[in-house]
Motif scaffolding. Structure first.
Motif: not given
Length: 174
Positions: A40-45, A60-63
């Motif tokens: 899912d392209p909306r899933k981030t880490i 901290v950044v979400e990618v």
């Protein structure tokens, strides 16, 4: 006769090895591209540094998860299992071997005429895939962490020379 055979065997063995490693690299890239597309392209880490800023916060950044180093590393650990879903196809004019999927991702029927399917093929391909994944892990992560064009040619031919003979191989979609 023995001398004639001895002079013919090394190039044939070298070509077989080159075809196998090139095919494994191309199949590896195809499988990684397919796996990335399934996320899912909306899933981030969350990614960041363990360093604490002077104000006490952490950077901290979400990618996007699909192309994150964590996801790609996980994929590299298991993607070569997919090589058992491949068979070997011999080009009748050049006698070069290529490797094609024998089980489609979506269950559609595939044309398997002229495709050799056996345990030796899939185990050789899996072993070559694992060797490539291990040896070129950094390059694979580098290419796939960014959306790169023509990864097959750029990685398998230009960066690694695994397919230096095969720039003319047609781009087949899985």
């Amino acid at each position: 006769l023995a001398v004639a055979l001895a002079t013919l065997l090394p190039p044939a063995c070298a070509r077989r090895s080159q075809d196998l490693h090139c095919g494994a690299c191309r199949a590896l890239v195809d499988e990684l591209e397919w796996e990335i597309a399934q996320v899912d392209p909306r899933k981030t880490i969350q990614m960041g540094s363990f360093r604490i800023n002077p104000d006490g916060s952490q950077s901290v950044v979400e990618v996007p998860y699909a192309r994150s180093e964590a996801h790609l590393t996980e994929l590299l650990e298991r993607v070569c299992e997919k090589m058992k879903e491949y068979g070997e196809k011999m080009d009748p004019s050049t006698h070069r071997k290529s490797y094609v999927r024998v089980i489609s991702h979506d269950g559609t029927k595939m044309d398997l005429s002229g495709v050799k399917i056996d345990g030796d093929v899939s185990s050789s391909l899996k072993f070559a895939c694992e060797s490539i994944a291990e040896e070129y892990e950094d390059e694979l992560i580098e290419f796939f962490s960014h959306e790169a064009e023509n990864v097959k040619d750029r990685l398998c031919s230009k960066r690694t020379d695994l397919c230096d003979h095969a720039l003319h191989i047609p781009h087949d979609e899985l």
